[in-house]
Design a protein around this motif. Structure first.
Motif, PDB file in Angstrom:
ATOM      1  N   TYR A 119       0.795  -1.359   0.143  1.00 35.84           N
ATOM      2  CA  TYR A 119      -0.032  -0.121   0.044  1.00 35.84           C
ATOM      3  C   TYR A 119       0.827   1.346  -0.034  1.00 35.84           C
ATOM      4  N   ARG A 120       2.156   1.178   0.271  1.00 36.77           N
ATOM      5  CA  ARG A 120       2.992   2.353   0.217  1.00 36.77           C
ATOM      6  C   ARG A 120       3.192   2.514  -1.150  1.00 36.77           C
ATOM      7  N   VAL A 121       3.410   1.500  -2.150  1.00 37.53           N
ATOM      8  CA  VAL A 121       3.569   1.697  -3.511  1.00 37.53           C
ATOM      9  C   VAL A 121       2.276   2.234  -4.135  1.00 37.53           C
ATOM     10  N   TYR A 122       1.072   1.653  -3.603  1.00 36.67           N
ATOM     11  CA  TYR A 122      -0.137   2.320  -4.220  1.00 36.67           C
ATOM     12  C   TYR A 122      -0.548   4.083  -3.838  1.00 36.67           C
ATOM     13  N   ILE A 123      -0.057   4.095  -2.608  1.00 36.59           N
ATOM     14  CA  ILE A 123      -0.253   5.587  -2.086  1.00 36.59           C
ATOM     15  C   ILE A 123       0.733   6.339  -2.851  1.00 36.59           C
ATOM     16  N   GLY A 124       2.111   6.020  -3.143  1.00 41.96           N
ATOM     17  CA  GLY A 124       3.091   6.897  -4.147  1.00 41.96           C
ATOM     18  C   GLY A 124       2.443   6.862  -5.554  1.00 41.96           C
ATOM     19  N   TRP A 125       2.029   5.733  -6.005  1.00 40.68           N
ATOM     20  CA  TRP A 125       1.163   5.969  -7.409  1.00 40.68           C
ATOM     21  C   TRP A 125       0.355   7.103  -7.341  1.00 40.68           C
ATOM     22  N   GLY A 126      -0.638   6.984  -6.559  1.00 43.41           N
ATOM     23  CA  GLY A 126      -1.662   7.876  -6.040  1.00 43.41           C
ATOM     24  C   GLY A 126      -1.358   9.464  -6.175  1.00 43.41           C
ATOM     25  N   LEU A 127      -0.347   9.516  -5.363  1.00 44.18           N
ATOM     26  CA  LEU A 127       0.241  10.945  -5.196  1.00 44.18           C
ATOM     27  C   LEU A 127       1.011  11.420  -6.868  1.00 44.18           C
ATOM     28  N   ALA A 128       1.494  10.311  -7.077  1.00 46.41           N
ATOM     29  CA  ALA A 128       1.985  10.778  -8.550  1.00 46.41           C
ATOM     30  C   ALA A 128       1.095  11.002  -9.344  1.00 46.41           C
ATOM     31  N   LEU A 129      -0.143  10.346  -9.568  1.00 44.71           N
ATOM     32  CA  LEU A 129      -1.080  10.852 -10.546  1.00 44.71           C
ATOM     33  C   LEU A 129      -1.735  11.990 -10.097  1.00 44.71           C
ATOM     34  N   LEU A 130      -2.095  12.263  -8.941  1.00 37.89           N
ATOM     35  CA  LEU A 130      -2.571  13.460  -8.224  1.00 37.89           C
ATOM     36  C   LEU A 130      -1.840  14.644  -8.590  1.00 37.89           C
TER      37      LEU A 130
ATOM     38  N   GLU B 185      -2.972  28.875   0.734  1.00 41.62           N
ATOM     39  CA  GLU B 185      -3.772  28.177  -0.047  1.00 41.62           C
ATOM     40  C   GLU B 185      -3.085  26.624  -0.586  1.00 41.62           C
ATOM     41  N   LEU B 186      -1.779  26.876  -1.067  1.00 43.83           N
ATOM     42  CA  LEU B 186      -0.878  25.810  -1.625  1.00 43.83           C
ATOM     43  C   LEU B 186      -0.610  24.976  -0.470  1.00 43.83           C
ATOM     44  N   VAL B 187      -0.305  25.500   0.790  1.00 39.06           N
ATOM     45  CA  VAL B 187       0.003  24.787   1.792  1.00 39.06           C
ATOM     46  C   VAL B 187      -1.067  23.852   2.460  1.00 39.06           C
ATOM     47  N   MET B 188      -2.369  24.335   2.261  1.00 42.99           N
ATOM     48  CA  MET B 188      -3.501  23.762   2.916  1.00 42.99           C
ATOM     49  C   MET B 188      -3.934  22.447   1.715  1.00 42.99           C
ATOM     50  N   LEU B 189      -3.441  22.822   0.595  1.00 44.32           N
ATOM     51  CA  LEU B 189      -3.772  21.861  -0.452  1.00 44.32           C
ATOM     52  C   LEU B 189      -2.950  20.568  -0.146  1.00 44.32           C
ATOM     53  N   VAL B 190      -1.830  20.924   0.007  1.00 40.46           N
ATOM     54  CA  VAL B 190      -0.791  19.683   0.133  1.00 40.46           C
ATOM     55  C   VAL B 190      -0.933  19.119   1.458  1.00 40.46           C
TER      56      VAL B 190
ATOM     57  N   ILE C 277     -15.612   7.753   5.040  1.00 42.73           N
ATOM     58  CA  ILE C 277     -15.187   9.244   5.675  1.00 42.73           C
ATOM     59  C   ILE C 277     -13.903   9.699   4.838  1.00 42.73           C
ATOM     60  N   ALA C 278     -12.800   8.564   4.819  1.00 42.98           N
ATOM     61  CA  ALA C 278     -11.886   8.933   3.760  1.00 42.98           C
ATOM     62  C   ALA C 278     -12.300   9.448   2.198  1.00 42.98           C
ATOM     63  N   ILE C 279     -13.105   8.816   1.864  1.00 44.51           N
ATOM     64  CA  ILE C 279     -13.496   9.053   0.375  1.00 44.51           C
ATOM     65  C   ILE C 279     -14.340  10.480   0.589  1.00 44.51           C
ATOM     66  N   PHE C 280     -15.171  10.559   1.641  1.00 45.05           N
ATOM     67  CA  PHE C 280     -15.660  12.047   1.435  1.00 45.05           C
ATOM     68  C   PHE C 280     -14.744  13.195   1.308  1.00 45.05           C
ATOM     69  N   VAL C 281     -13.740  13.029   2.142  1.00 43.16           N
ATOM     70  CA  VAL C 281     -12.747  14.129   2.492  1.00 43.16           C
ATOM     71  C   VAL C 281     -11.866  14.164   0.961  1.00 43.16           C
ATOM     72  N   PHE C 282     -11.733  12.989   0.387  1.00 39.69           N
ATOM     73  CA  PHE C 282     -10.912  13.159  -0.662  1.00 39.69           C
ATOM     74  C   PHE C 282     -11.784  13.829  -1.779  1.00 39.69           C
ATOM     75  N   LEU C 283     -13.174  13.463  -1.855  1.00 40.69           N
ATOM     76  CA  LEU C 283     -13.708  14.186  -2.853  1.00 40.69           C
ATOM     77  C   LEU C 283     -13.891  15.440  -2.572  1.00 40.69           C
ATOM     78  N   LEU C 284     -13.907  16.031  -1.254  1.00 39.72           N
ATOM     79  CA  LEU C 284     -13.982  17.324  -0.611  1.00 39.72           C
ATOM     80  C   LEU C 284     -12.802  18.231  -1.357  1.00 39.72           C
ATOM     81  N   LEU C 285     -11.951  17.481  -1.192  1.00 44.09           N
ATOM     82  CA  LEU C 285     -10.440  18.010  -1.600  1.00 44.09           C
ATOM     83  C   LEU C 285     -10.593  18.360  -3.242  1.00 44.09           C
ATOM     84  N   VAL C 286     -10.972  17.320  -3.849  1.00 44.73           N
ATOM     85  CA  VAL C 286     -11.098  17.439  -5.505  1.00 44.73           C
ATOM     86  C   VAL C 286     -11.982  18.491  -5.712  1.00 44.73           C
ATOM     87  N   ILE C 287     -13.180  18.559  -5.249  1.00 41.51           N
ATOM     88  CA  ILE C 287     -14.055  19.539  -5.481  1.00 41.51           C
ATOM     89  C   ILE C 287     -13.545  21.170  -5.044  1.00 41.51           C
TER      90      ILE C 287
END
Length: 444
Positions: free
Chosen positions: A329-340, A368-373, A426-436
């Motif tokens: 899952y470290r690999v998955y998260i790394g790929w996710g961050l790279a795609l993001l 704003e950039l710090v908050m996004l990161v 919960i995690a998906i909700f926060v993630f969608l909120l971040l994308v929106i």
């Protein structure tokens, strides 16, 4: 000599080397704030060459013990001397160490350093120490040095005896069994509890002088202590079983720790089992137990060893599963961050050239950039923690794994996806909120 107590010095090989005896306890044994490293260590072959097995030993150190005879009368600080002699024998099984441990409270017998130098027993042992140190490397002069050391040995023994300090006589066999008498009462009359405490501390002093920690922690070194000893057949058997029981109790404690604190395992258990095997052999060799009891306890040790080996294998398997899942899952998260990062790089393209200058959007502020990161890392951490914890729990517990397969995986892939979304809503909700929020900030 009649002995009232029996102890054991852990000895895997079955034969102690009395030539290695030295002060193992000094200064703050139970109080690390107390420092007193001024000890005496004289150990020499008194009949032949310096390293001959027929030895005489003179030890001295100051000790602060937790077991105090009386809080009102003593402050826990005691001075300990050991005078001992190993018998001469070509057979290692027949070698024994006979001697005495002399103990007295420093508050009653000692004053300033200058006053202590005048004490005859200090003068004698320091003289012996100087002779012993000078003899190192001086092979030609060893004969004279040996004679001087032998005279110091006899004189120190007489001086300590004349002062009437508490004296515990002992006999240590090559297999590690230590027979001890109760302390003499020249100093003052002693209660039964005081006799026991003094004898036990004398045993620990002897034990530490001949034993180092290899298969257990230092804090566990009291896993065997003295037991009452009766030279009759039943008395020997009872003493032997009590010492074996002490080791079994320590093993049971480790086993319960493993059960209650999942995944924690102490490799000390297999070391203690080795101790138990050596102790059992010594008890049988010294005829404290008969052949039937020896075979019975040997079978118990084999069963215990197999049990701990199974637990060790299972624990290592769990840890291997955990490491594998976390790495995946470290690999998955790394790929996710790279795609993001790639996604936001494309979405944020209007913020910089080569678009026309009049179409260039305002670059977000640093806050704003710090908050996004920060939000991105938060969501990634939550997803990683949830996924890895969930997968580890299902794979470590067979019942949970069966439930996972029967209730989620087997009925169909959509049910599996739906259950995953429900577990991580919960995690998906926060993630969608971040994308929106990111889209809104980009096109506002």
């Amino acid at each position: 000599m009649e002995y009232q107590y029996l102890g054991w010095i852990p000895c895997i090989s079955g034969h102690l080397d009395f030539g290695l005896m030295k002060p193992g306890i000094s200064g703050g044994f139970t109080n690390k704030d107390i420092k007193d490293n001024k000890t005496n260590h004289i150990n020499f072959g008194y009949l032949a060459q310096k390293d001959h097995h027929a030895r005489r030993v003179m030890l001295q150190s100051k000790v602060d013990w937790q077991d105090r005879l009386s809080d009102k009368e003593y402050d826990g600080s005691f001075r300990v001397f050991v005078i001992a002699e190993a018998s001469e024998s070509a057979c290692m099984d027949n070698r024994e160490l006979h001697g005495s441990v002399y103990i007295y409270p420093t508050s009653e017998q000692e004053g300033s350093k200058a006053q202590n130098r005048e004490k005859p027993w200090f003068q004698t042992i320091h003289e012996a120490q100087e002779i012993y140190d000078r003899s190192n490397g001086n092979v030609d002069g060893w004969g004279e040095s040996r004679s001087q050391l032998n005279r110091c040995y006899e004189r120190l023994k007489e001086e300590l005896e004349a002062m009437g300090f508490w004296r515990v006589d002992f006999k240590a066999t090559s297999g590690g069994l230590v027979y001890l008498s109760t302390p003499t009462e020249q100093h003052r009359p002693l209660s039964d509890n005081e006799k026991y405490l003094i004898t036990r501390q004398a045993y620990y002093y002897i034990k530490y002088s001949l034993h180092s920690h290899k298969h257990h922690q230092a804090e566990q070194d009291s896993l065997t202590t003295i037991v009452p000893y009766d030279p009759s057949t039943d008395g020997k058997r009872d003493a032997a079983l009590k010492m074996l029981c002490q080791l079994k109790r320590e093993l049971t404690h480790i086993k319960r720790t493993l059960t209650q604190e999942q995944g924690l395992y102490s490799d000390d258990a297999l070391g203690i089992l080795s101790y138990m095997g050596s102790l059992l052999t010594t008890l049988h060799t010294r005829k404290l137990i008969d052949g039937d009891l020896y075979q019975r306890e040997g079978r118990y040790i084999d069963s215990l060893r197999s049990s701990f080996q199974v637990q060790e294998s299972r624990t290592r398997n769990f840890r291997s599963i955990e490491d594998s899942i976390r790495s995946t899952y470290r690999v998955y998260i790394g790929w996710g961050l790279a795609l993001l990062s790639l996604f936001f790089g494309i979405v944020a393209r209007p913020f910089y050239a080569p678009v026309p200058k009049n179409q260039l959007l305002t670059i977000p502020s640093l806050a704003e950039l710090v908050m996004l990161v920060a939000l991105t890392l938060l969501v990634a951490g939550m997803v990683y923690s949830k996924l890895s914890t969930y997968m580890i729990s299902t794979k470590r517990d067979e019942a949970s794994l069966r439930y996972f397969v029967q209730a989620r995986y087997h009925p169909g892939s959509w049910l599996l996806v739906r259950s995953f979304l429900d577990d991580n809503k919960i995690a998906i909700f926060v993630f969608l909120l971040l994308v929106i929020s990111a889209f809104t900030a980009s096109f506002a």
